[in-house]
Design a protein around this motif. Structure first.
Motif, PDB file in Angstrom:
ATOM      1  N   ASN A  11       0.852  -1.183   0.000  1.00  0.00           N
ATOM      2  CA  ASN A  11       0.000   0.000   0.000  1.00  0.00           C
ATOM      3  C   ASN A  11       0.889   1.236   0.000  1.00  0.00           C
ATOM      4  O   ASN A  11       1.682   1.443   0.921  1.00  0.00           O
ATOM      5  CB  ASN A  11      -0.889  -0.040   1.248  1.00  0.00           C
ATOM      6  N   ARG A  12       0.731   2.072  -1.016  1.00  0.00           N
ATOM      7  CA  ARG A  12       1.591   3.252  -1.150  1.00  0.00           C
ATOM      8  C   ARG A  12       1.432   4.241   0.002  1.00  0.00           C
ATOM      9  O   ARG A  12       2.282   5.111   0.178  1.00  0.00           O
ATOM     10  CB  ARG A  12       1.263   3.978  -2.452  1.00  0.00           C
ATOM     11  N   SER A  13       0.356   4.142   0.732  1.00  0.00           N
ATOM     12  CA  SER A  13       0.119   5.107   1.808  1.00  0.00           C
ATOM     13  C   SER A  13       0.397   4.516   3.186  1.00  0.00           C
ATOM     14  O   SER A  13      -0.071   5.039   4.182  1.00  0.00           O
ATOM     15  CB  SER A  13      -1.331   5.602   1.755  1.00  0.00           C
ATOM     16  N   ARG A  14       1.119   3.437   3.232  1.00  0.00           N
ATOM     17  CA  ARG A  14       1.399   2.790   4.507  1.00  0.00           C
ATOM     18  C   ARG A  14       2.890   2.706   4.778  1.00  0.00           C
ATOM     19  O   ARG A  14       3.444   1.635   4.985  1.00  0.00           O
ATOM     20  CB  ARG A  14       0.809   1.374   4.483  1.00  0.00           C
ATOM     21  N   ASP A  36       5.467  -0.020   3.587  1.00  0.00           N
ATOM     22  CA  ASP A  36       4.705  -0.969   2.764  1.00  0.00           C
ATOM     23  C   ASP A  36       4.685  -0.536   1.295  1.00  0.00           C
ATOM     24  O   ASP A  36       4.369  -1.325   0.412  1.00  0.00           O
ATOM     25  CB  ASP A  36       3.271  -1.080   3.293  1.00  0.00           C
ATOM     26  N   ALA A  39       7.489  -5.525   0.787  1.00  0.00           N
ATOM     27  CA  ALA A  39       8.075  -5.103   2.062  1.00  0.00           C
ATOM     28  C   ALA A  39       8.063  -6.284   3.017  1.00  0.00           C
ATOM     29  O   ALA A  39       7.132  -7.088   3.012  1.00  0.00           O
ATOM     30  CB  ALA A  39       7.258  -3.959   2.646  1.00  0.00           C
ATOM     31  N   ALA A  48       8.730  -7.193   7.041  1.00  0.00           N
ATOM     32  CA  ALA A  48       9.054  -6.786   8.410  1.00  0.00           C
ATOM     33  C   ALA A  48      10.031  -7.779   9.023  1.00  0.00           C
ATOM     34  O   ALA A  48       9.942  -8.984   8.795  1.00  0.00           O
ATOM     35  CB  ALA A  48       7.777  -6.729   9.233  1.00  0.00           C
ATOM     36  N   PHE A  66       4.558   0.853   9.237  1.00  0.00           N
ATOM     37  CA  PHE A  66       3.444   0.733   8.285  1.00  0.00           C
ATOM     38  C   PHE A  66       2.329   1.720   8.596  1.00  0.00           C
ATOM     39  O   PHE A  66       1.161   1.429   8.417  1.00  0.00           O
ATOM     40  CB  PHE A  66       2.899  -0.704   8.309  1.00  0.00           C
ATOM     41  N   GLU A  67       2.686   2.884   9.098  1.00  0.00           N
ATOM     42  CA  GLU A  67       1.659   3.844   9.513  1.00  0.00           C
ATOM     43  C   GLU A  67       0.991   4.506   8.309  1.00  0.00           C
ATOM     44  O   GLU A  67       1.660   4.893   7.347  1.00  0.00           O
ATOM     45  CB  GLU A  67       2.272   4.913  10.421  1.00  0.00           C
ATOM     46  N   LEU A  68      -0.314   4.648   8.407  1.00  0.00           N
ATOM     47  CA  LEU A  68      -1.087   5.263   7.329  1.00  0.00           C
ATOM     48  C   LEU A  68      -0.648   6.709   7.117  1.00  0.00           C
ATOM     49  O   LEU A  68      -0.550   7.480   8.070  1.00  0.00           O
ATOM     50  CB  LEU A  68      -2.575   5.214   7.671  1.00  0.00           C
ATOM     51  N   GLY A  69      -0.385   7.056   5.877  1.00  0.00           N
ATOM     52  CA  GLY A  69      -0.022   8.434   5.546  1.00  0.00           C
ATOM     53  C   GLY A  69       1.466   8.705   5.571  1.00  0.00           C
ATOM     54  O   GLY A  69       1.901   9.764   5.122  1.00  0.00           O
TER      55      GLY A  69
END
Lengths: 498, 177
Positions: free
Chosen positions: B12-15, B18, B68, B70, B125-128
């Motif tokens: 996810n490009r926004s995570r 990730d 990605a 972890a 992996f935080e949103l934004g």
């Protein structure tokens, strides 16, 4: 509607069984069960770590970016977010009515996603439990196991998924990160060639969906004692229904029924959701608990999703699915079915309806229209509600004069079902977890109950290295006295207490 | 006619970190086009792998999943995949790359094409969020490796690269931006 098992009177005297956690990066769920000294269930709670950064993620962005950005909130049903946000922003750009082509293209996209999502859940997640039994070997209880024992069923599931994916690609422009739906309409027409491509095997897919309903019905009928009683609780129902009372996944007004099936409210416009639905916060859960405002927190919770929708509507506007709905309703004898396992049957009826609707839309020449955008007087607020695969999805935004989003509130389907899922596992735990030994079969009964609702615990991320499922038996003083781990390959091992 | 090699960028490009898989494969796509190799490779961006992705492997000679990862001790790791048993899915809707190969075999009755996974070290992996510095550094290393892999799209060569202390192929004259 009892809270009797949610909070024990003296939790400090109880042992705690924790089912912990599913995965840090894909969502996080945990079940805690407090037992007394005699091994009797006293308290059960489902904790889901719902990421609450959505609003912050959206605030400050230009409104026209939002339908694309919200797809990154969820890797499972991005199309639902894409369309719910688009519907909210339609109001902001003053498009109270879409062009005929735009409305049909959005519907086609949405029904493609419904078909795809329901196929994934039934064939990939639910059918292994249903075909092999809840306590069967976990190593076989998956789509590969289904493929070995029922190859045609598994193959159909994958091909139905693929078809839904193609419907989304054609209408949204891409398989993921689609940009097809924009405030006021869509930006991509459907060509005659694309329409014919999707029609090529459609009648086969409709037939397969009929077979899937028959399979779900057959499984239900083969063991009614189990299917009608497993995790049963009574609650109200909530969903959108179309203007004529028919099942509608894309648009309509909110209708709620009480646990006996009587209409509690009807015809509520999306913009008024806040007057009808409130959300409660409880200190032990990150996820909110929505309830009907006029019934209050204790009695006003409800369930959403296929089981609610199929029973909330007056009819299904496609003939094959309507015939199945009538059989479903007749089976219950005129009262609502509340059994969580009936979600699977209802879900397959909806999948059949989605396939029939896709067929109808593809045969409608309005779909091929080139007038794709509508507009009107600019507004500063919009609410979009859609029936996502898992249930009612609400997007609410306020937009400033500078076109930037100043407020965002989302109530996702799994949140609506929060209390309902808690109730289901409470009933299952009471029935199956009365001993002092943790077994994989017992755990799976709880997970089967959760799975029936098809919760989306995903936070739209992905990374390799999936965590194991861990079950701990913890004494009243916090000492772990037993620990069961389900490894990534599905095997289960008992490990020493922590 | 399908391109012989399928490359998936997963995430996810926004995570945060990730985004590594999608960003790497996006850059690789541009480089493949510039290098005139685009007909040999089909690139996909996906949030998660699901059963129907097995069908994207039909008719391929090679497959690569860029993701990605972890907890990876090294910046990048190239591994060869075998069809895996599908893990018990408590609530997840996703499949791992190995599970996707297992689905391929289950529904086609045939062995899947040789497949590899390129893991990129990831921590957050935080949103934004944007990818962190450690992941960005790992992505630069992964870019070089990806170009090398695409210049030698051969399972035996990829296995050899996998076994090297630091995964590598021949030095690359160019890398995706």
């Amino acid at each position: 509607m009892s809270y009797g098992l949610e909070t024990a009177a003296r939790p400090e005297t109880l042992r705690r069984v924790a089912i912990d956690p599913i995965s840090r990066v894909e969502g996080h769920g945990k079940v805690t069960i407090l037992l007394d000294d005699e091994g009797k269930v006293h308290q059960v709670r489902l904790h889901i770590v719902e990421f609450r950064g959505f609003e912050k993620f959206i605030q400050g962005r230009p409104y026209w970016e939002v339908p694309v950005m919200v797809q990154r909130l969820c890797g499972i049903c991005p199309v639902s977010h894409h369309l719910a946000a688009s519907k909210a922003m339609d109001r902001v750009v003053g498009a109270r009515r879409l062009t005929p082509a735009a409305e049909r293209i959005r519907r086609l996209m949405h029904y493609g996603q419904m078909l795809q999502s329901h196929a994934l859940h039934f064939f990939h997640l639910a059918s292994p439990d249903l075909l092999f039994g809840f306590g069967s070997d976990a190593a076989k209880r998956n789509i590969v196991g289904v493929a070995a024992a029922h190859p045609d069923t598994a193959r159909r599931g994958v091909l139905l998924r693929k078809f839904g994916q193609e419907v989304i690609r054609v209408t949204a422009g891409k398989r993921i990160h689609g940009t097809g739906s924009i405030p006021g309409g869509v930006n991509k027409a459907v060509t005659r060639e694309e329409r014919d491509y999707l029609l090529a095997d459609l009648y086969t897919f409709v037939g397969w969906c009929r077979d899937a309903v028959a399979l779900a019905k057959e499984l239900h009928g083969a063991d009614p004692a189990l299917y009608n009683s497993f995790g049963v609780f009574r609650s109200g129902l909530l969903s959108l229904v179309g203007p004529d009372g028919g099942l509608d996944f894309y648009d309509g007004k909110l209708r709620a029924r009480d646990e006996n099936g009587a209409i509690h409210f009807d015809g509520v416009d999306a913009a008024d959701y806040g007057t009808r639905i409130h959300e409660a916060v409880r200190p032990w859960s990150y996820m909110k608990f929505p309830f009907l405002a006029d019934k209050g927190e204790e009695h006003g919770w409800y369930k959403v999703g296929p089981l609610a929708r199929v029973q909330n509507c007056d009819f299904i506007p496609t003939p094959l699915a309507e015939k199945e709905r009538r059989e479903f309703v007749d089976y219950a004898g005129g009262v609502p079915i509340h059994a969580p396992l009936a979600y699977h049957w209802a879900r397959m009826i909806e999948m059949l309806h989605a396939a029939e609707t896709i067929k109808d839309l593809l045969h409608d020449d309005e779909l091929l229209g080139r007038d794709l955008l509508a507009g009107g007087p600019r507004a500063n607020e919009g609410v979009g509600i859609i029936e996502a695969p898992r249930g009612t999805l609400i997007h609410h935004y306020r937009v400033g004069e500078d076109d930037l989003v100043t407020m965002c509130n989302l109530i996702v389907s799994t949140t609506h079902n929060n209390q309902a899922m808690n109730e289901a596992i409470r009933h299952v735990a009471k029935r199956y977890l009365s001993g002092k030994t943790l077994t994989e079969g017992l755990l799976n009964h709880i997970e089967v109950a959760i799975r029936a609702f098809d919760p989306c615990l995903s936070c739209a991320t992905h990374a390799l290295g999936r965590m194991a499922l861990e079950v701990s038996l913890v004494d009243a003083d916090g000492t772990a006295i037993d620990r069961l781990v389900r490894h990534g390959d599905g095997t289960v091992g008992r490990e020493p207490g922590a | 006619m399908r391109a012989p090699v399928a490359i998936f960028g997963i995430g996810n490009r926004s995570r945060g970190d990730d985004a590594a898989g999608p960003l790497l494969v996006e850059g690789l796509s541009r480089w493949l086009e510039e290098a005139g190799l685009e007909t040999q490779f089909e690139c996909f961006e996906e949030y998660q792998l699901q059963p129907e992705h097995a069908l994207d492997l039909v008719g391929r000679r090679l497959a690569l999943f860029v993701d990605a990862r972890a907890g990876l001790p090294e910046p990048v790791r190239l591994e060869c995949l075998v069809p895996a048993g599908v893990a018990f899915a408590a609530s997840t809707h996703e499949l791992s790359p190995g599970e996707t190969l297992a689905v391929y075999r289950a529904i086609t009755g045939e062995d899947p094409p040789p497949a590899f996974v390129l893991g990129v070290r990831a921590d957050s992996f935080e949103l934004g969020d944007e990818p962190g510095e450690a992941t960005r550094a790992a992505m630069r290393e992964a870019q070089r490796l990806l170009v090398g892999l695409c210049l030698a799209p051969d399972a035996a060569r990829w296995r050899k690269a996998m076994n090297a202390p630091t995964p590598s192929l021949s030095p690359c004259a160019a890398s995706p931006s």
